[in-house]
Enzyme design. Structure first.
Site, PDB file in Angstrom:
ATOM      1  N   ASP A   1      21.498  29.992  26.812  1.00 53.63           N
ATOM      2  CA  ASP A   1      20.081  29.633  26.775  1.00 53.63           C
ATOM      3  C   ASP A   1      19.272  30.270  27.904  1.00 53.63           C
ATOM      4  OD1 ASP A   1      20.738  28.067  24.591  1.00 53.63           O
ATOM      5  OD2 ASP A   1      21.064  26.285  25.826  1.00 53.63           O
TER       6      ASP A   1
ATOM      7  N   GLN B   1      25.701  32.703  23.795  1.00 55.42           N
ATOM      8  CA  GLN B   1      26.223  31.843  24.877  1.00 55.42           C
ATOM      9  C   GLN B   1      26.059  32.567  26.224  1.00 55.42           C
ATOM     10  OE1 GLN B   1      28.638  32.025  21.850  1.00 55.42           O
ATOM     11  NE2 GLN B   1      27.010  30.688  21.196  1.00 55.42           N
TER      12      GLN B   1
ATOM     13  N   GLY C   1      21.354  29.482  19.638  1.00 60.02           N
ATOM     14  CA  GLY C   1      19.971  29.254  19.224  1.00 60.02           C
ATOM     15  C   GLY C   1      19.123  30.175  20.074  1.00 60.02           C
ATOM     16  N   HIS C   2      18.632  31.246  19.476  1.00 60.28           N
ATOM     17  CA  HIS C   2      17.871  32.249  20.226  1.00 60.28           C
ATOM     18  C   HIS C   2      16.397  32.158  19.825  1.00 60.28           C
ATOM     19  CE1 HIS C   2      21.733  34.834  20.950  1.00 60.28           C
ATOM     20  NE2 HIS C   2      21.818  33.612  21.416  1.00 60.28           N
TER      21      HIS C   2
HETATM   22  P1  GDP Z   1      18.827  32.054  24.357  1.00 65.85           P
HETATM   23  O1  GDP Z   1      19.829  31.195  23.672  1.00 65.85           O
HETATM   24  O2  GDP Z   1      19.396  32.767  25.536  1.00 65.85           O
HETATM   25  O3  GDP Z   1      18.127  33.004  23.426  1.00 65.85           O
HETATM   26  O4  GDP Z   1      17.711  31.073  24.929  1.00 65.85           O
HETATM   27  P2  GDP Z   1      17.051  29.818  24.147  1.00 65.85           P
HETATM   28  O5  GDP Z   1      16.093  30.332  23.154  1.00 65.85           O
HETATM   29  O6  GDP Z   1      18.091  28.870  23.684  1.00 65.85           O
HETATM   30  O7  GDP Z   1      16.336  29.083  25.348  1.00 65.85           O
HETATM   31  C1  GDP Z   1      15.374  29.699  26.118  1.00 65.85           C
HETATM   32  C2  GDP Z   1      14.084  28.862  26.022  1.00 65.85           C
HETATM   33  O8  GDP Z   1      13.191  29.255  27.036  1.00 65.85           O
HETATM   34  C3  GDP Z   1      13.350  29.084  24.716  1.00 65.85           C
HETATM   35  O9  GDP Z   1      12.655  27.904  24.387  1.00 65.85           O
HETATM   36  C4  GDP Z   1      12.363  30.199  25.071  1.00 65.85           C
HETATM   37  O10 GDP Z   1      11.201  30.179  24.247  1.00 65.85           O
HETATM   38  C5  GDP Z   1      12.015  29.830  26.478  1.00 65.85           C
HETATM   39  N1  GDP Z   1      11.699  30.950  27.371  1.00 65.85           N
HETATM   40  C6  GDP Z   1      12.212  32.196  27.402  1.00 65.85           C
HETATM   41  N2  GDP Z   1      11.725  32.887  28.452  1.00 65.85           N
HETATM   42  C7  GDP Z   1      10.883  32.039  29.093  1.00 65.85           C
HETATM   43  C8  GDP Z   1      10.098  32.147  30.281  1.00 65.85           C
HETATM   44  O11 GDP Z   1      10.074  33.154  30.978  1.00 65.85           O
HETATM   45  N3  GDP Z   1       9.362  31.034  30.633  1.00 65.85           N
HETATM   46  C9  GDP Z   1       9.369  29.889  29.902  1.00 65.85           C
HETATM   47  N4  GDP Z   1       8.623  28.866  30.334  1.00 65.85           N
HETATM   48  N5  GDP Z   1      10.113  29.758  28.788  1.00 65.85           N
HETATM   49  C10 GDP Z   1      10.859  30.810  28.409  1.00 65.85           C
HETATM   50  P1  IMO Z   2      23.054  30.461  23.080  1.00 66.32           P
HETATM   51  O1  IMO Z   2      23.494  31.732  22.393  1.00 66.32           O
HETATM   52  C1  IMO Z   2      24.171  26.908  25.344  1.00 66.32           C
HETATM   53  C2  IMO Z   2      28.065  25.117  24.425  1.00 66.32           C
HETATM   54  C3  IMO Z   2      28.110  23.761  23.759  1.00 66.32           C
HETATM   55  C4  IMO Z   2      29.406  23.227  24.314  1.00 66.32           C
HETATM   56  C5  IMO Z   2      30.295  24.458  24.361  1.00 66.32           C
HETATM   57  C6  IMO Z   2      31.221  24.606  23.164  1.00 66.32           C
HETATM   58  O2  IMO Z   2      21.866  29.818  22.454  1.00 66.32           O
HETATM   59  O3  IMO Z   2      22.917  30.679  24.544  1.00 66.32           O
HETATM   60  P2  IMO Z   2      30.843  25.267  20.621  1.00 66.32           P
HETATM   61  O4  IMO Z   2      29.939  24.688  19.568  1.00 66.32           O
HETATM   62  O5  IMO Z   2      30.603  26.709  20.910  1.00 66.32           O
HETATM   63  O6  IMO Z   2      32.291  24.984  20.356  1.00 66.32           O
HETATM   64  O7  IMO Z   2      30.481  24.445  21.963  1.00 66.32           O
HETATM   65  O8  IMO Z   2      29.413  25.571  24.424  1.00 66.32           O
HETATM   66  N1  IMO Z   2      27.264  26.141  23.708  1.00 66.32           N
HETATM   67  C7  IMO Z   2      26.081  26.596  24.136  1.00 66.32           C
HETATM   68  N2  IMO Z   2      25.318  26.221  25.174  1.00 66.32           N
HETATM   69  N3  IMO Z   2      23.781  27.931  24.565  1.00 66.32           N
HETATM   70  C8  IMO Z   2      24.542  28.330  23.522  1.00 66.32           C
HETATM   71  O9  IMO Z   2      24.265  29.431  22.798  1.00 66.32           O
HETATM   72  C9  IMO Z   2      25.737  27.629  23.245  1.00 66.32           C
HETATM   73  N4  IMO Z   2      26.690  27.755  22.300  1.00 66.32           N
HETATM   74  C10 IMO Z   2      27.641  26.842  22.610  1.00 66.32           C
HETATM   75  O10 IMO Z   2      27.000  22.982  24.120  1.00 66.32           O
HETATM   76  O11 IMO Z   2      29.208  22.793  25.642  1.00 66.32           O
HETATM   77 MG    MG Z   3      20.032  29.202  23.045  1.00 62.58          MG
END
Ligand code: GDP
Ligand code: IMO
Ligand code: MG
Length: 420
Positions: free
Chosen positions: A13, A222, A40-41
């Site tokens: 994340d 991840q 979840g991207h």
């Molecule tokens: P990913 O799994 O690495 O793609 O990241 P996620 O989408 O799960 O989580 C990142 C969250 O931070 C999302 O809600 C993005 O919209 C948000 N985000 C990304 N870059 C920034 C930033 O520079 N500032 C803020 N406030 N939010 C951001």
């Molecule tokens: P992105 O790509 C954050 C975490 C889960 C759990 C552990 C194992 O959005 O960064 P799993 O379902 O893979 O067996 O869970 O890994 N986890 C993540 N945490 N971002 C993710 O993906 C994750 N994918 C799995 O919360 O702790």
């Molecule tokens: Mg994510």
């Protein structure tokens, strides 16, 4: 041409989706190399927000090819739902999205097994996303798994039945019995839907593309601290999230990799169980969660928050061979009077800067405190506009890690990105 790799350096994340989408115009192909619908991207542009789980984050750019690599575990039900939620005409998605025949399939029973296993662990549960990731990779390693290419085999139904009967035996052992009828109907419909997409040998496809001069970006899921070998085992995911995973997850040789872009937040978060040395269970942690909207993009769970952990970041840079750092969510720390960075740990009464085998052995953490900054920085477009205290924080991290920070993200929108 060489293939560039973009991956997370913390516990996921970090903002991978946002940056892959922002960089996509510079590439011809974006290829996801591991994970599955646990990811979840999030991508934001034109006041719309999209969350991708399986589809690579280059999908919103016309003319760009997106590849789902062999390293993934793919749930056809999630896939179908995701394609239908893109808001892009399906014929266009079919043109832009290619799927490796070697990607593994997540069956309905994999999800049931994930839940049954987590329940059996009680307080020691991993806190998985319950998407069937662990059981699907278990079958892959045990050589029982089904792959996308199997959908086209005449004996597909037999393969499916044999694997499911094995899963039912295991579920019975867990005392976890549930009717499969509806789940299977939905899954078979989705599997038929999936078959209209182009399936490829991603290894040959990428080889040809690179030879023809295509620019390829490999997208990780991840983060390094969730890697099955280098993360906080057993509280990890079931795949190699590190740079080496891009080679095995796409069929690209190490000699053909180029830049490694490492993404990290200006602080740390973790969702699910397991050690998190810099975690803040106080009002500062809550402030990060509120200001950063730190709730899981896949499960909606609140993310645990804490200060930046330099030993962990340096470790991640080392195992991935990071050539450039991208710092995300700098705006979230605006308003903190002081910023803290963990610089070392105390283990057995001794100060150490390397990650111990067992993070639970860390007795205390040593921090450097730096001045914070104020104001809304989301509007800034240039490095020089950023508050001096933030630039100072960034330059300190660069000095400590020896790697340049070439992107600073100051908001979720595609446009809130400062290139240096
Ligand atoms: P990913 O799994 O690495 O793609 O990241 P996620 O989408 O799960 O989580 C990142 C969250 O931070 C999302 O809600 C993005 O919209 C948000 N985000 C990304 N870059 C920034 C930033 O520079 N500032 C803020 N406030 N939010 C951001
Ligand atoms: P992105 O790509 C954050 C975490 C889960 C759990 C552990 C194992 O959005 O960064 P799993 O379902 O893979 O067996 O869970 O890994 N986890 C993540 N945490 N971002 C993710 O993906 C994750 N994918 C799995 O919360 O702790
Ligand atoms: Mg994510």
């Amino acid at each position: 041409m060489k293939i560039d790799i973009l991956l997370g350096l913390q516990w996921g994340d970090e903002g991978k989706g946002k940056i892959v989408d922002a960089l996509a115009p510079e590439y011809d192909i974006v290829a996801r190399f591991q994970g599955g619908p646990n990811a979840g991207h999030t991508i934001e542009f034109n006041n719309t927000k999209h969350v991708l789980h399986l589809i690579p984050s280059g999908i919103f750019h016309e003319g760009k090819i997106n590849v789902i690599g062999n390293g993934l575990v793919l749930d056809p039900v999630v896939f179908r739902h995701e394609v239908e939620s893109l808001g892009i005409d399906i014929s266009k998605v079919i043109e832009r999205l290619l799927i490796s025949v070697r990607a593994h399939l997540i069956l309905p029973t994999h999800k049931l097994l994930d839940a049954a296993h987590e329940t059996s662990l009680g307080d020691s549960k991993i806190g998985s996303t319950l998407r069937g990731i662990g059981p699907a990779y278990t079958d892959k390693a045990a050589r029982n798994g089904m792959r996308v290419g199997d959908l086209f085999r005449k004996d597909f139904a037999d393969l499916y039945k044999a694997l499911v009967s094995e899963h039912l035996r295991m579920l019975k052992g867990y005392g976890h019995i549930q009717s499969l009828k509806e789940l299977e109907e939905e899954w078979f419909d989705a599997a038929a839907y999936l078959k209209q997409f182009k399936t490829i040998n991603a290894d040959y496809f990428l080889d040809r593309s690179l030879k023809q001069g295509s620019r390829v970006l490999a997208e990780g899921a991840q983060g390094t601290m969730l890697d099955i070998d280098f993360g906080t085992y057993p509280y990890v995911t079931s795949s190699n999230t590190v740079a080496a995973g891009a080679c095995t997850g796409l069929g690209v040789a190490p000699s053909r990799t180029g830049e490694v872009f490492g993404i990290f937040k200006a602080y740390c978060t973790r969702v699910g169980s397991g050690p998190f040395p810099t975690e803040l269970n106080d009002e500062y942690g809550q402030m990060m969660r509120d200001l950063g909207n730190e709730y899981g993009a896949t499960t909606g769970r609140p993310r645990r928050c804490g200060w930046l952990d330099l030993p962990a970041l340096k470790y991640a840079i080392m195992v991935n061979g990071v050539t450039r750092l991208f710092m995300m969510k700098a705006d979230v720390l605006s308003g903190f009077s002081e910023i803290k960075v963990c610089t070392s740990y105390t283990v057995n009464g001794t100060e150490v800067t390397e990650l111990p085998y067992c993070l639970a052995d860390i007795e205390s953490l040593n921090y450097r405190t730096m001045p914070g900054w104020k104001g809304d920085i989301k509007v800034f477009q240039k490095w020089d506009e950023l508050p001096a205290e933030l630039r100072n924080y960034i330059e300190y991290i660069e000095k400590e890690t020896g790697v340049p920070i070439t992107i600073v993200s100051v908001g979720p929108d595609r446009s809130a990105t400062i290139y240096r």
